[in-house]
Design a protein around this motif. Structure first.
Motif, short mmCIF file in Angstrom:
data_model
loop_
_atom_site.label_atom_id
_atom_site.label_comp_id
_atom_site.label_asym_id
_atom_site.label_seq_id
_atom_site.Cartn_x
_atom_site.Cartn_y
_atom_site.Cartn_z
N ALA A 134 0.85 -1.19 0.00
CA ALA A 134 0.00 0.00 0.00
C ALA A 134 0.89 1.24 0.00
CB ALA A 134 -0.93 0.00 1.22
N SER A 135 0.38 2.34 -0.55
CA SER A 135 1.12 3.61 -0.62
C SER A 135 0.40 4.67 0.18
CB SER A 135 1.25 4.05 -2.08
OG SER A 135 1.69 5.39 -2.16
N ILE A 136 1.17 5.43 0.94
CA ILE A 136 0.58 6.53 1.71
C ILE A 136 -0.07 7.56 0.79
CG2 ILE A 136 2.70 7.90 1.82
CD1 ILE A 136 1.90 8.67 4.69
N CYS A 137 0.42 7.68 -0.44
CA CYS A 137 -0.18 8.63 -1.40
C CYS A 137 -1.62 8.27 -1.72
CB CYS A 137 0.65 8.66 -2.69
SG CYS A 137 2.23 9.50 -2.53
N ASP A 138 -1.96 6.98 -1.57
CA ASP A 138 -3.32 6.53 -1.86
C ASP A 138 -4.18 6.50 -0.60
OD1 ASP A 138 -2.66 6.10 -4.55
OD2 ASP A 138 -1.91 4.08 -4.10
N VAL A 139 -3.60 6.92 0.52
CA VAL A 139 -4.31 6.83 1.80
C VAL A 139 -4.49 8.20 2.45
CG1 VAL A 139 -4.24 5.86 4.14
CG2 VAL A 139 -3.52 4.47 2.19
N ALA A 140 -3.42 9.00 2.51
CA ALA A 140 -3.47 10.31 3.17
C ALA A 140 -4.42 11.23 2.42
CB ALA A 140 -2.08 10.92 3.24
N LEU A 141 -5.18 12.02 3.19
CA LEU A 141 -6.19 12.92 2.61
C LEU A 141 -5.74 14.37 2.72
CD1 LEU A 141 -9.36 11.32 4.24
CD2 LEU A 141 -8.63 11.07 1.85
N VAL A 142 -6.20 15.20 1.76
CA VAL A 142 -5.88 16.63 1.79
C VAL A 142 -7.16 17.42 1.53
CG1 VAL A 142 -5.22 16.63 -0.66
CG2 VAL A 142 -4.45 18.48 0.85
N THR A 143 -7.29 18.54 2.24
CA THR A 143 -8.35 19.51 1.97
C THR A 143 -7.71 20.89 1.90
OG1 THR A 143 -8.87 19.89 4.30
CG2 THR A 143 -10.11 18.17 3.17
N VAL A 144 -8.32 21.79 1.15
CA VAL A 144 -7.82 23.15 1.00
C VAL A 144 -8.99 24.12 1.16
CG1 VAL A 144 -6.53 24.78 -0.42
CG2 VAL A 144 -6.12 22.33 -0.67
N VAL A 145 -8.79 25.14 1.99
CA VAL A 145 -9.79 26.19 2.17
C VAL A 145 -9.09 27.52 1.99
CG1 VAL A 145 -11.46 27.27 3.71
CG2 VAL A 145 -11.12 24.79 3.78
N CYS A 146 -9.60 28.38 1.10
CA CYS A 146 -9.00 29.70 0.86
C CYS A 146 -10.02 30.80 1.16
CB CYS A 146 -8.52 29.82 -0.58
SG CYS A 146 -7.21 28.65 -1.03
N THR A 147 -9.54 31.91 1.66
CA THR A 147 -10.41 33.03 2.01
C THR A 147 -10.69 33.90 0.80
OG1 THR A 147 -8.52 34.41 2.61
CG2 THR A 147 -9.49 33.06 4.36
N ALA A 148 -11.68 34.80 0.95
CA ALA A 148 -12.02 35.76 -0.11
C ALA A 148 -10.78 36.54 -0.51
CB ALA A 148 -13.09 36.70 0.39
N PRO A 149 -10.64 36.82 -1.83
CA PRO A 149 -11.66 36.70 -2.87
C PRO A 149 -11.82 35.30 -3.45
CG PRO A 149 -9.68 37.63 -3.81
CD PRO A 149 -9.42 37.48 -2.35
N SER A 150 -11.29 34.26 -2.77
CA SER A 150 -11.44 32.91 -3.27
C SER A 150 -12.67 32.23 -2.67
CB SER A 150 -10.19 32.08 -2.91
OG SER A 150 -10.37 30.72 -3.26
N ALA A 151 -13.22 31.29 -3.40
CA ALA A 151 -14.33 30.48 -2.90
C ALA A 151 -13.91 29.02 -2.80
CB ALA A 151 -15.55 30.62 -3.82
N LEU A 152 -12.61 28.75 -2.89
CA LEU A 152 -12.12 27.37 -2.86
C LEU A 152 -12.29 26.77 -1.47
CD1 LEU A 152 -10.66 25.00 -4.22
CD2 LEU A 152 -8.49 26.04 -3.53
N ASP A 153 -13.00 25.64 -1.40
CA ASP A 153 -13.22 24.94 -0.14
C ASP A 153 -13.45 23.47 -0.47
OD1 ASP A 153 -14.05 23.82 2.23
OD2 ASP A 153 -15.37 25.49 2.79
N THR A 154 -12.44 22.64 -0.24
CA THR A 154 -12.56 21.22 -0.57
C THR A 154 -12.87 20.37 0.66
OG1 THR A 154 -10.20 20.80 -0.25
CG2 THR A 154 -10.89 21.51 -2.44
N THR A 155 -13.27 21.00 1.77
CA THR A 155 -13.53 20.23 2.99
C THR A 155 -14.68 19.25 2.81
OG1 THR A 155 -14.95 22.04 3.80
CG2 THR A 155 -12.65 22.01 4.53
N GLY A 156 -15.58 19.55 1.89
CA GLY A 156 -16.69 18.64 1.66
C GLY A 156 -16.30 17.44 0.84
N ALA A 157 -15.15 17.50 0.20
CA ALA A 157 -14.72 16.40 -0.65
C ALA A 157 -13.20 16.22 -0.55
CB ALA A 157 -15.14 16.65 -2.10
N PRO A 158 -12.71 15.83 0.63
CA PRO A 158 -11.26 15.59 0.76
C PRO A 158 -10.85 14.46 -0.17
CG PRO A 158 -12.44 14.74 2.67
CD PRO A 158 -13.42 15.53 1.88
N VAL A 159 -9.66 14.57 -0.70
CA VAL A 159 -9.18 13.57 -1.66
C VAL A 159 -7.84 13.01 -1.20
CG1 VAL A 159 -10.38 14.60 -3.62
CG2 VAL A 159 -8.06 15.32 -3.08
#
Length: 209
Positions: A134-159
């Motif tokens: 098994a590889s940690i790259c296929d297991v560890a999860l990442v989320t990104v949240v950025c403040t305005a003027p960005s609307a990026l928020d991946t907390t609902g879909a960590p990958v």
């Protein structure tokens, strides 16, 4: 007889003197005119140029670490920053169920405006058991949240890191504007012991413009 001759001599001398003075005045007048013909001058007093607008990206991380796209010097606008680790580093290895977060600030310090995007590269695994399946790259999860003027928020879909793809961060980051982006990486409580001791490494590329 003598008196008449003297008068004629004085009259002649007067005429000669007057002629000499006229000749001098004529020469001076002609010389002055000729001097103005030997030089012609035009002064252009409005000669301008302007450099085009430029995009310059600055990233500020923990402990006030700063990297700028122009840090490579010369006319380049691309720089590899090795002092900001957005996944938090390896000083404290993650146990199953643990996570760690890092916040960075992206600022447009240039004079133009453009979109800001994040492009993750391939995740690579090193260390761990040589017989691991098994590889940690296929297991560890990442989320990104950025403040305005960005609307990026991946907390609902960590990958998982190996599936972390390109992200549109800000549609247009104007000159002088900035956004804060928080990266959170975690090792799920269900992670297999197969990934123990492994290190995941993934380049992240910010592009402004």
């Amino acid at each position: 007889m003598t008196t008449a001759r003297s008068r004629d001599r004085r009259r002649s001398l007067a005429l000669v003197g007057a002629g000499a003075i006229a000749a001098v005045l004529l020469v001076l007048g002609v010389s002055g005119t000729l001097a103005s013909w030997t030089r012609a001058i035009i002064t252009n007093d409005t000669n301008t140029l302007e450099a085009a607008q430029a995009l310059v990206l600055e990233e500020t991380g923990p402990n006030s670490a700063v990297c700028t796209s122009t840090d490579g010097g010369g006319s380049g606008n691309t720089y590899t920053c090795s002092t900001i680790d957005k996944y938090g580093g390896t000083a404290t290895p993650l146990e199953p169920g643990d996570h760690q977060s890092v916040t960075v600030t992206l600022t447009n310090t240039g004079t133009g405006s453009g979109p800001l995007a994040l492009g993750p590269g391939a995740c690579a695994t090193s260390g761990g058991s040589p017989t691991a399946t098994a590889s940690i790259c296929d297991v560890a999860l990442v989320t990104v949240v950025c403040t305005a003027p960005s609307a990026l928020d991946t907390t609902g879909a960590p990958v998982v890191l190996s599936a972390f793809g390109d992200q549109a961060v800000v549609a247009s980051l104007d000159a002088g504007d900035s956004t804060d982006c928080t990266f959170d990486v975690s090792l799920p409580a269900s992670a297999s012991p197969q990934v123990s001791g492994q290190t995941a490494t993934q380049p992240l590329v910010w592009t402004l413009g």
